[in-house]
Design a protein around this motif. Structure first.
Motif, PDB file in Angstrom:
ATOM      1  N   ALA A  39       0.858  -1.182   0.000  1.00 37.42           N
ATOM      2  CA  ALA A  39       0.000   0.000   0.000  1.00 37.42           C
ATOM      3  C   ALA A  39       0.897   1.236   0.000  1.00 37.42           C
ATOM      4  CB  ALA A  39      -0.903   0.004   1.228  1.00 37.42           C
ATOM      5  N   ILE A  40       0.648   2.141  -0.943  1.00 33.97           N
ATOM      6  CA  ILE A  40       1.412   3.386  -1.050  1.00 33.97           C
ATOM      7  C   ILE A  40       0.483   4.537  -0.682  1.00 33.97           C
ATOM      8  CG2 ILE A  40       2.688   4.921  -2.583  1.00 33.97           C
ATOM      9  CD1 ILE A  40       3.233   2.492  -4.367  1.00 33.97           C
ATOM     10  N   CYS A  41       0.879   5.317   0.330  1.00 34.96           N
ATOM     11  CA  CYS A  41       0.056   6.456   0.742  1.00 34.96           C
ATOM     12  C   CYS A  41       0.871   7.741   0.659  1.00 34.96           C
ATOM     13  CB  CYS A  41      -0.471   6.239   2.163  1.00 34.96           C
ATOM     14  SG  CYS A  41      -1.681   7.487   2.676  1.00 34.96           S
ATOM     15  N   ASP A  42       0.487   8.604  -0.281  1.00 42.04           N
ATOM     16  CA  ASP A  42       1.168   9.886  -0.484  1.00 42.04           C
ATOM     17  C   ASP A  42       0.178  10.808  -1.192  1.00 42.04           C
ATOM     18  OD1 ASP A  42       2.926  12.029  -1.513  1.00 42.04           O
ATOM     19  OD2 ASP A  42       4.560  10.691  -0.904  1.00 42.04           O
ATOM     20  N   ASP A  43       0.099  12.055  -0.749  1.00 43.45           N
ATOM     21  CA  ASP A  43      -0.885  12.958  -1.358  1.00 43.45           C
ATOM     22  C   ASP A  43      -0.416  13.568  -2.675  1.00 43.45           C
ATOM     23  OD1 ASP A  43       1.048  14.497  -0.155  1.00 43.45           O
ATOM     24  OD2 ASP A  43      -0.347  15.967   0.701  1.00 43.45           O
ATOM     25  N   LEU A  44       0.828  13.281  -3.077  1.00 42.12           N
ATOM     26  CA  LEU A  44       1.345  13.788  -4.350  1.00 42.12           C
ATOM     27  C   LEU A  44       1.410  12.659  -5.379  1.00 42.12           C
ATOM     28  CD1 LEU A  44       4.268  16.049  -3.058  1.00 42.12           C
ATOM     29  CD2 LEU A  44       1.935  16.732  -3.686  1.00 42.12           C
ATOM     30  N   PRO A  45       0.641  12.761  -6.464  1.00 42.38           N
ATOM     31  CA  PRO A  45       0.637  11.698  -7.483  1.00 42.38           C
ATOM     32  C   PRO A  45       2.027  11.403  -8.036  1.00 42.38           C
ATOM     33  CG  PRO A  45      -1.192  13.197  -7.852  1.00 42.38           C
ATOM     34  CD  PRO A  45      -0.337  13.815  -6.774  1.00 42.38           C
ATOM     35  N   PRO A  93      -6.664  -5.486   8.792  1.00 44.59           N
ATOM     36  CA  PRO A  93      -5.524  -6.342   9.141  1.00 44.59           C
ATOM     37  C   PRO A  93      -5.338  -7.451   8.118  1.00 44.59           C
ATOM     38  CG  PRO A  93      -6.828  -5.866  11.082  1.00 44.59           C
ATOM     39  CD  PRO A  93      -7.617  -5.341   9.906  1.00 44.59           C
ATOM     40  N   ASP A  94      -4.097  -7.703   7.736  1.00 41.89           N
ATOM     41  CA  ASP A  94      -3.712  -8.755   6.805  1.00 41.89           C
ATOM     42  C   ASP A  94      -4.103  -8.457   5.348  1.00 41.89           C
ATOM     43  OD1 ASP A  94      -2.314 -11.249   6.582  1.00 41.89           O
ATOM     44  OD2 ASP A  94      -4.212 -12.214   6.093  1.00 41.89           O
ATOM     45  N   LYS A  95      -4.533  -7.231   5.050  1.00 36.53           N
ATOM     46  CA  LYS A  95      -4.865  -6.885   3.671  1.00 36.53           C
ATOM     47  C   LYS A  95      -3.615  -6.566   2.871  1.00 36.53           C
ATOM     48  CE  LYS A  95      -8.020  -3.967   0.971  1.00 36.53           C
ATOM     49  NZ  LYS A  95      -9.095  -2.951   1.045  1.00 36.53           N
ATOM     50  N   PHE A  96      -2.595  -6.018   3.558  1.00 32.95           N
ATOM     51  CA  PHE A  96      -1.343  -5.650   2.905  1.00 32.95           C
ATOM     52  C   PHE A  96      -0.162  -6.282   3.636  1.00 32.95           C
ATOM     53  CE2 PHE A  96      -4.261  -1.980   2.372  1.00 32.95           C
ATOM     54  CZ  PHE A  96      -4.412  -2.037   0.990  1.00 32.95           C
ATOM     55  N   ASP A  97       0.938  -6.472   2.891  1.00 33.41           N
ATOM     56  CA  ASP A  97       2.168  -6.998   3.471  1.00 33.41           C
ATOM     57  C   ASP A  97       3.152  -5.886   3.821  1.00 33.41           C
ATOM     58  OD1 ASP A  97       1.413  -9.762   3.063  1.00 33.41           O
ATOM     59  OD2 ASP A  97       1.855  -9.458   0.936  1.00 33.41           O
ATOM     60  N   LEU A  98       2.948  -4.695   3.255  1.00 32.62           N
ATOM     61  CA  LEU A  98       3.871  -3.575   3.455  1.00 32.62           C
ATOM     62  C   LEU A  98       3.136  -2.272   3.201  1.00 32.62           C
ATOM     63  CD1 LEU A  98       6.746  -2.296   3.754  1.00 32.62           C
ATOM     64  CD2 LEU A  98       7.050  -2.721   1.292  1.00 32.62           C
TER      65      LEU A  98
END
Length: 240
Positions: free
Chosen positions: A7-13, A47-52
């Motif tokens: 999962a990548i979380c960043d407000d800048l595309p 929980p357990d949806k992503f590995d990183l």
């Protein structure tokens, strides 16, 4: 080999695109999901949806640190790496058990090393070997909530609501659980204490995170309470 779910979380595309490009070039396969805000991530997180999780710290709205605090309340084990232009939050990184602190611009080697570490942790995670249809399968203990003896069978209750039924005795499986956070509150049950959310004193049972109640025998009441309290204390120390 199953790909690592990132999962990548960043407000800048543009920053998300940079990380995606690095992940695509990495020697370990990944499947990536993008989020443009902490709020969007928290709405989808389970929980357990992503590995990183690759989490930017400075974002409009809820910061990455604030989001990770909430994620740690749901999932204490998921590997998390902060991606940021500042090292001002190293103390929070330690307190929240963050695996890595990646300064932007993130380099390919840092991503490659991070994925290798996550894969190593995933491959070395404790597992339960079970026999099904004449074949040996390995089940991560982190997915196992409750084991229950039912006649000549043992039913495994898994995270997410699924079950597996095995022929045999609960006592035959217990040696594989030694040294892990499992406790037998009753001769017919063994629970993963990580999924216990409380003890119902009136009915003398463990309350599990999925709503299931697991009985505690009279002789095990004191030990069951201590096991739960010790686990909570250990977790509190582990994440600050």
């Amino acid at each position: 080999m199953e790909p690592i779910r990132v999962a990548i979380c960043d407000d800048l595309p543009g920053e998300r695109d940079t990380l995606l490009a690095l992940l695509e070039q990495a020697p370990i396969a990944t499947v990536c999901t993008q989020f443009g805000s902490s709020e969007e991530l928290l709405e989808a997180f389970r929980p357990d949806k992503f590995d990183l999780l690759l989490m930017d710290i400075y974002m409009d709205g809820m910061t990455g640190v604030e989001a990770v605090q909430k994620i740690r309340e749901m999932d204490k084990a998921i590997p998390i790496a902060f991606t940021t232009t500042s090292t001002d939050h190293t103390l929070e990184s330690y307190r929240l058990s963050v695996l890595k602190y990646l300064e932007k611009p993130v380099q390919q080697k840092e991503i490659d090393d991070l994925l290798r570490l996550v894969k190593l942790q995933k491959d070395s995670a404790p597992q339960l070997a079970i026999q099904q249809n004449g074949k040996t399968q390995k089940l991560p203990l982190s997915e196992l909530m409750v084991l229950e003896q039912q006649g000549h069978h043992v039913t495994l209750f898994l995270k997410g609501g699924s079950t597996i039924q095995l022929y045999g005795k609960l006592s035959d499986l217990l040696p594989q659980l030694e040294g892990q956070p499992f406790f037998c509150p009753h001769k017919s049950y063994c629970v993963n204490v990580a999924f216990v959310v409380g003890i119902n004193e009136e009915y003398q049972c463990y309350k599990m995170s999925d709503g299931k109640n697991v009985p505690i025998s009279r002789t095990n009441r004191k030990a069951a309470k201590k096991e739960f309290e010790d686990y909570l204390f250990a977790q509190t120390r582990g994440i600050g």
